[in-house]
Design a protein around this motif. Structure first.
Motif, PDB file in Angstrom:
ATOM      1  N   GLY A 230       5.283   5.994  -0.473  1.00  0.00           N
ATOM      2  CA  GLY A 230       5.783   4.762   0.133  1.00  0.00           C
ATOM      3  C   GLY A 230       4.651   3.804   0.473  1.00  0.00           C
ATOM      4  O   GLY A 230       4.758   2.591   0.249  1.00  0.00           O
TER       5      GLY A 230
ATOM      6  N   ARG B 169       3.503   2.250  -2.771  1.00  0.00           N
ATOM      7  CA  ARG B 169       4.464   1.234  -3.209  1.00  0.00           C
ATOM      8  C   ARG B 169       4.317  -0.041  -2.372  1.00  0.00           C
ATOM      9  O   ARG B 169       4.302  -1.151  -2.904  1.00  0.00           O
ATOM     10  CB  ARG B 169       5.888   1.776  -3.142  1.00  0.00           C
ATOM     11  CG  ARG B 169       6.921   0.850  -3.730  1.00  0.00           C
ATOM     12  CD  ARG B 169       8.313   1.458  -3.842  1.00  0.00           C
ATOM     13  NE  ARG B 169       8.739   2.203  -2.683  1.00  0.00           N
ATOM     14  CZ  ARG B 169       8.827   3.539  -2.617  1.00  0.00           C
ATOM     15  NH1 ARG B 169       8.505   4.274  -3.649  1.00  0.00           N
ATOM     16  NH2 ARG B 169       9.248   4.129  -1.522  1.00  0.00           N
ATOM     17  N   GLU B 170       4.169   0.110  -1.051  1.00  0.00           N
ATOM     18  CA  GLU B 170       3.997  -1.062  -0.180  1.00  0.00           C
ATOM     19  C   GLU B 170       2.698  -1.800  -0.484  1.00  0.00           C
ATOM     20  O   GLU B 170       2.672  -3.034  -0.505  1.00  0.00           O
ATOM     21  CB  GLU B 170       4.042  -0.634   1.290  1.00  0.00           C
ATOM     22  CG  GLU B 170       5.428  -0.231   1.744  1.00  0.00           C
ATOM     23  CD  GLU B 170       5.457   0.432   3.115  1.00  0.00           C
ATOM     24  OE1 GLU B 170       4.430   0.394   3.834  1.00  0.00           O
ATOM     25  OE2 GLU B 170       6.515   0.980   3.474  1.00  0.00           O
TER      26      GLU B 170
ATOM     27  N   GLU C 196       1.171  -1.841  -3.388  1.00  0.00           N
ATOM     28  CA  GLU C 196       1.371  -2.509  -4.677  1.00  0.00           C
ATOM     29  C   GLU C 196       2.232  -3.764  -4.515  1.00  0.00           C
ATOM     30  O   GLU C 196       1.936  -4.802  -5.109  1.00  0.00           O
ATOM     31  CB  GLU C 196       2.030  -1.553  -5.676  1.00  0.00           C
ATOM     32  CG  GLU C 196       1.090  -0.484  -6.165  1.00  0.00           C
ATOM     33  CD  GLU C 196       1.758   0.521  -7.087  1.00  0.00           C
ATOM     34  OE1 GLU C 196       1.054   1.020  -7.972  1.00  0.00           O
ATOM     35  OE2 GLU C 196       2.965   0.802  -6.927  1.00  0.00           O
ATOM     36  N   GLU C 197       3.281  -3.674  -3.703  1.00  0.00           N
ATOM     37  CA  GLU C 197       4.139  -4.834  -3.474  1.00  0.00           C
ATOM     38  C   GLU C 197       3.367  -5.955  -2.778  1.00  0.00           C
ATOM     39  O   GLU C 197       3.513  -7.126  -3.131  1.00  0.00           O
ATOM     40  CB  GLU C 197       5.368  -4.436  -2.654  1.00  0.00           C
ATOM     41  CG  GLU C 197       6.367  -3.613  -3.447  1.00  0.00           C
ATOM     42  CD  GLU C 197       7.490  -3.030  -2.592  1.00  0.00           C
ATOM     43  OE1 GLU C 197       7.480  -3.229  -1.351  1.00  0.00           O
ATOM     44  OE2 GLU C 197       8.359  -2.363  -3.162  1.00  0.00           O
TER      45      GLU C 197
END
Length: 186
Positions: free
Chosen positions: A43, A46-47, A49-50
């Motif tokens: 997570g 992913r955060e 990368e976002e």
């Protein structure tokens, strides 16, 4: 729980306390905690990368599809591969009409060049402008490249485990024939 305390949204016991989605029968508590920690780490990735993607889109003043198209064009340029509208459409999984709109937008913004294809009179060759290529490489490209160092710090055996895990996870979560996962018409 106080307002300012962090809620672990990746903790399996918190997300699925009745074991409706994940049967944890026979699993030891330390294993469940470690898996939850692994999910939290994914997570965080992913955060990150976002956040990077959002920052790069803001900097380049482009949307996500535009950025993905430019990345594709950069890779094509590095591999001496001639990018075509059809190739872009296929790579981005968008229609020909959407690809035309995308290319019009990128051309208006000075990000791409359309030229006749050198061997196929019916096709166009699409390339990224040197200025956009340089800007993308020096910003988001340089930041994304830092992932290499994290992988390089692993031993070959550790990388094999991570590769197997990530591919297995991707296969597990890839949507299948579920009605809710089917693409909608543009």
């Amino acid at each position: 729980m106080g307002e300012d305390q962090d809620v672990s949204v990746y903790d399996v016991d918190s997300s699925d306390p009745q074991q409706i989605l994940i049967d944890r029968t026979g699993m030891a508590a330390p294993d469940i905690r470690q898996i939850s920690e692994l999910m939290a780490a994914l997570g965080q990735l992913r955060e990150a990368e976002e956040h990077l993607s959002e920052a790069s889109r803001r900097y380049m003043r482009l949307n996500e599809t535009d950025m993905r198209a430019l990345h594709y064009l950069i890779v094509c340029a590095h591999q001496n591969f001639i990018a075509t509208p059809g190739g872009i459409s296929h790579h981005l999984r968008i229609s020909s009409a959407s690809t035309t709109k995308l290319l019009d937008r990128l051309e208006r913004g000075g990000h791409i060049i359309r030229a006749p294809h050198p061997t196929d009179r019916r096709a166009l060759a699409i390339s990224i402008t040197p200025e956009t290529h340089q800007a993308a490489m020096e910003t988001v490209g340089r930041q994304q490249a830092k992932r290499f160092y994290a992988a390089a710090r692993l031993t070959p055996a550790e990388r094999d485990v991570v590769i197997r895990f990530v591919r297995d996870m991707a296969q597990e979560i890839a949507p299948g024939d579920e009605p809710w996962a089917q693409p909608t018409e543009e």
